[in-house]
Motif scaffolding. Structure first.
Motif, PDB file in Angstrom:
ATOM      1  N   ILE A 120      -2.014   0.231  -7.103  1.00  0.00           N
ATOM      2  CA  ILE A 120      -2.552  -1.106  -6.891  1.00  0.00           C
ATOM      3  C   ILE A 120      -3.111  -1.189  -5.484  1.00  0.00           C
ATOM      4  O   ILE A 120      -2.401  -0.911  -4.511  1.00  0.00           O
ATOM      5  N   VAL A 121      -4.389  -1.538  -5.360  1.00  0.00           N
ATOM      6  CA  VAL A 121      -5.015  -1.642  -4.052  1.00  0.00           C
ATOM      7  C   VAL A 121      -5.617  -3.030  -3.885  1.00  0.00           C
ATOM      8  O   VAL A 121      -6.253  -3.579  -4.775  1.00  0.00           O
ATOM      9  N   GLY A 122      -5.370  -3.603  -2.712  1.00  0.00           N
ATOM     10  CA  GLY A 122      -5.919  -4.902  -2.344  1.00  0.00           C
ATOM     11  C   GLY A 122      -5.470  -5.175  -0.920  1.00  0.00           C
ATOM     12  O   GLY A 122      -4.303  -4.956  -0.588  1.00  0.00           O
ATOM     13  N   TYR A 123      -6.374  -5.605  -0.075  1.00  0.00           N
ATOM     14  CA  TYR A 123      -6.046  -5.832   1.324  1.00  0.00           C
ATOM     15  C   TYR A 123      -6.262  -7.298   1.676  1.00  0.00           C
ATOM     16  O   TYR A 123      -6.843  -8.061   0.919  1.00  0.00           O
ATOM     17  N   GLY A 124      -5.783  -7.693   2.853  1.00  0.00           N
ATOM     18  CA  GLY A 124      -5.837  -9.103   3.210  1.00  0.00           C
ATOM     19  C   GLY A 124      -4.896  -9.894   2.313  1.00  0.00           C
ATOM     20  O   GLY A 124      -3.788  -9.444   1.989  1.00  0.00           O
ATOM     21  N   TRP A 177      -0.789  -9.385  -0.945  1.00  0.00           N
ATOM     22  CA  TRP A 177       0.360 -10.158  -1.442  1.00  0.00           C
ATOM     23  C   TRP A 177       0.298 -10.275  -2.959  1.00  0.00           C
ATOM     24  O   TRP A 177       1.317 -10.145  -3.648  1.00  0.00           O
ATOM     25  N   LEU A 178      -0.897 -10.498  -3.489  1.00  0.00           N
ATOM     26  CA  LEU A 178      -1.066 -10.583  -4.941  1.00  0.00           C
ATOM     27  C   LEU A 178      -0.752  -9.235  -5.584  1.00  0.00           C
ATOM     28  O   LEU A 178      -0.138  -9.175  -6.649  1.00  0.00           O
ATOM     29  N   GLY A 179      -1.160  -8.155  -4.920  1.00  0.00           N
ATOM     30  CA  GLY A 179      -0.840  -6.824  -5.429  1.00  0.00           C
ATOM     31  C   GLY A 179       0.656  -6.583  -5.484  1.00  0.00           C
ATOM     32  O   GLY A 179       1.160  -5.965  -6.429  1.00  0.00           O
ATOM     33  N   GLY A 180       1.373  -7.070  -4.482  1.00  0.00           N
ATOM     34  CA  GLY A 180       2.829  -6.925  -4.484  1.00  0.00           C
ATOM     35  C   GLY A 180       3.475  -7.660  -5.645  1.00  0.00           C
ATOM     36  O   GLY A 180       4.423  -7.166  -6.269  1.00  0.00           O
ATOM     37  N   LEU A 188      -0.644   0.307  -2.685  1.00  0.00           N
ATOM     38  CA  LEU A 188      -1.284   1.100  -1.638  1.00  0.00           C
ATOM     39  C   LEU A 188      -1.541   0.304  -0.362  1.00  0.00           C
ATOM     40  O   LEU A 188      -2.082   0.857   0.592  1.00  0.00           O
ATOM     41  N   ALA A 189      -1.187  -0.971  -0.334  1.00  0.00           N
ATOM     42  CA  ALA A 189      -1.354  -1.775   0.881  1.00  0.00           C
ATOM     43  C   ALA A 189      -0.136  -1.558   1.774  1.00  0.00           C
ATOM     44  O   ALA A 189       0.932  -2.122   1.542  1.00  0.00           O
ATOM     45  N   THR A 190      -0.293  -0.722   2.782  1.00  0.00           N
ATOM     46  CA  THR A 190       0.779  -0.395   3.718  1.00  0.00           C
ATOM     47  C   THR A 190       0.254  -0.563   5.133  1.00  0.00           C
ATOM     48  O   THR A 190      -0.939  -0.809   5.337  1.00  0.00           O
ATOM     49  N   PRO A 191       1.130  -0.430   6.159  1.00  0.00           N
ATOM     50  CA  PRO A 191       0.627  -0.520   7.542  1.00  0.00           C
ATOM     51  C   PRO A 191      -0.462   0.499   7.867  1.00  0.00           C
ATOM     52  O   PRO A 191      -1.237   0.296   8.792  1.00  0.00           O
ATOM     53  N   LEU A 209     -13.236  -7.261   0.718  1.00  0.00           N
ATOM     54  CA  LEU A 209     -13.006  -6.285   1.777  1.00  0.00           C
ATOM     55  C   LEU A 209     -13.559  -4.920   1.352  1.00  0.00           C
ATOM     56  O   LEU A 209     -13.282  -4.439   0.244  1.00  0.00           O
ATOM     57  N   ALA A 210     -14.324  -4.315   2.242  1.00  0.00           N
ATOM     58  CA  ALA A 210     -15.029  -3.077   1.922  1.00  0.00           C
ATOM     59  C   ALA A 210     -14.073  -1.948   1.557  1.00  0.00           C
ATOM     60  O   ALA A 210     -14.394  -1.109   0.704  1.00  0.00           O
ATOM     61  N   ASP A 211     -12.880  -1.907   2.167  1.00  0.00           N
ATOM     62  CA  ASP A 211     -11.934  -0.821   1.893  1.00  0.00           C
ATOM     63  C   ASP A 211     -11.535  -0.800   0.418  1.00  0.00           C
ATOM     64  O   ASP A 211     -11.419   0.271  -0.187  1.00  0.00           O
ATOM     65  N   THR A 212     -11.292  -1.970  -0.145  1.00  0.00           N
ATOM     66  CA  THR A 212     -10.910  -2.050  -1.560  1.00  0.00           C
ATOM     67  C   THR A 212     -12.023  -1.533  -2.443  1.00  0.00           C
ATOM     68  O   THR A 212     -11.786  -0.762  -3.390  1.00  0.00           O
ATOM     69  N   VAL A 213     -13.249  -1.948  -2.155  1.00  0.00           N
ATOM     70  CA  VAL A 213     -14.397  -1.527  -2.957  1.00  0.00           C
ATOM     71  C   VAL A 213     -14.611  -0.016  -2.845  1.00  0.00           C
ATOM     72  O   VAL A 213     -14.861   0.668  -3.845  1.00  0.00           O
TER      73      VAL A 213
END
Length: 316
Positions: A143-147, A151-154, A170-173, A201-205
């Motif tokens: 599961i990937v999602g930032y910003g 939280w939604l991914g969690g 995959l959203a970690t520090p 967010l570009a990283d997710t894409v």
């Protein structure tokens, strides 16, 4: 001269006219080039106060750049920033209207209700079915999602975990670098769930595109078919997320996630067993009233009835 990220032609225009600009106009130009997004979001009085010039000077600056006035200059500067600035403009519009705290509560709850209703109307039965099938057949789910999407991914991970063997957030520090490392080991039979809403967010894409190129199916949770996640998605589920006070309203996305997880639980084998095991595992950490526990045995004990004299005599 640096290009303006939103509208590169603005930098070219300033560069062309710079020799003819006055000292105060050059001061405004320097600030605009250094802070294009802030300038695009500012009315003329805020820009003038920030740069330290008069409103008349700011207006003359716009005309010196061959615009009819500041409004036309700002409209040109906004080009390319529409998605980023949309929440700012909606908030500005909302704050210009007087409202009580209770009004804001009622309005926000109405907006959430409308978002959820539209999300429900947009549901495509085939996409829902395919999303559940992809989740249940996946050997590993990433599961990937930032910003705010992290939280939604969690929450999605928490909901899928009882029914799926391997669900990783995959959203970690380490942010996107960790996601890239993990996804480099992804293989056929895995699944990536990508979550992104305006502002995307570009990283997710990028990570979703990399996964798809590697042959890993991508389930996208996003807001519309024009989302940058849509072209790389194997299957997409859409949520309406309009908000007057924030970039997005997460309530409808949470509702969609709960609906997806509920459908997975309904289709998964051993859901009752998984729910029972979960209940047993968390039981020691659940709060229970000590007094109620002390009274429970006495309350639960069967009553002892005295034998009547008649019964005793008969027994004897």
């Amino acid at each position: 001269m640096a290009a303006v990220p939103g509208n590169p032609s603005m930098a070219q225009r300033i560069a062309r006219l710079l020799p003819a600009l006055s000292r105060s106009h050059r001061q405004i130009a320097d600030w605009v080039l250094a802070h294009p997004l802030q300038a695009a979001a500012m009315p003329i009085d805020e820009l003038a106060a920030t740069v330290g010039v008069s409103v008349a000077t700011a207006n003359r600056f716009a005309r010196a750049l061959e615009f009819d006035g500041y409004a036309q200059f700002r409209a040109a500067l906004v080009l390319g920033f529409e998605t980023t600035l949309a929440p700012v403009e909606k908030l500005r519009s909302k704050l210009e209207r007087s409202a009580t705290v209770a009004d804001v509560f009622a309005s926000t709850l109405s907006d959430i209700q409308r978002n959820i209703q539209l999300t429900r109307q947009w549901l495509d039965p085939q996409s829902c079915q395919k999303a559940v099938d992809e989740i249940l057949k996946a050997q590993r789910i990433y599961i990937v999602g930032y910003g705010s999407s992290s939280w939604l991914g969690g929450l999605l991970q928490r909901s899928l975990d009882p029914h799926c063997d391997n669900v990783q957030l995959l959203a970690t520090p380490e942010a996107a670098s960790y996601g890239a490392k993990v996804l480099s080991r992804a293989r056929h039979g895995d699944l990536l769930v990508a979550i992104a809403f305006p502002r995307y967010l570009a990283d997710t894409v990028r990570l979703a595109a990399l996964a798809r190129e590697a042959g890993v199916p991508v389930l996208a949770l996003t807001d519309r078919v024009s989302s940058p996640l849509a072209p790389v998605a194997t299957v997409a589920l859409y949520a309406q997320t309009d908000s007057h006070y924030f970039a997005n309203s997460e309530a409808s996305v949470l509702a969609l996630i709960e609906a997806l997880a509920s459908a997975v639980a309904h289709r998964a084998k051993g859901s009752v067993k998984a729910a029972t095991q979960l209940a047993e595992s968390v039981l020691p950490w659940l709060h229970r009233d000590e007094g109620a526990r002390a009274r429970a045995p006495a309350a639960a004990a069967p009553r002892r009835h005295r034998r009547s004299p008649t019964t005793s005599k008969v027994t004897k």
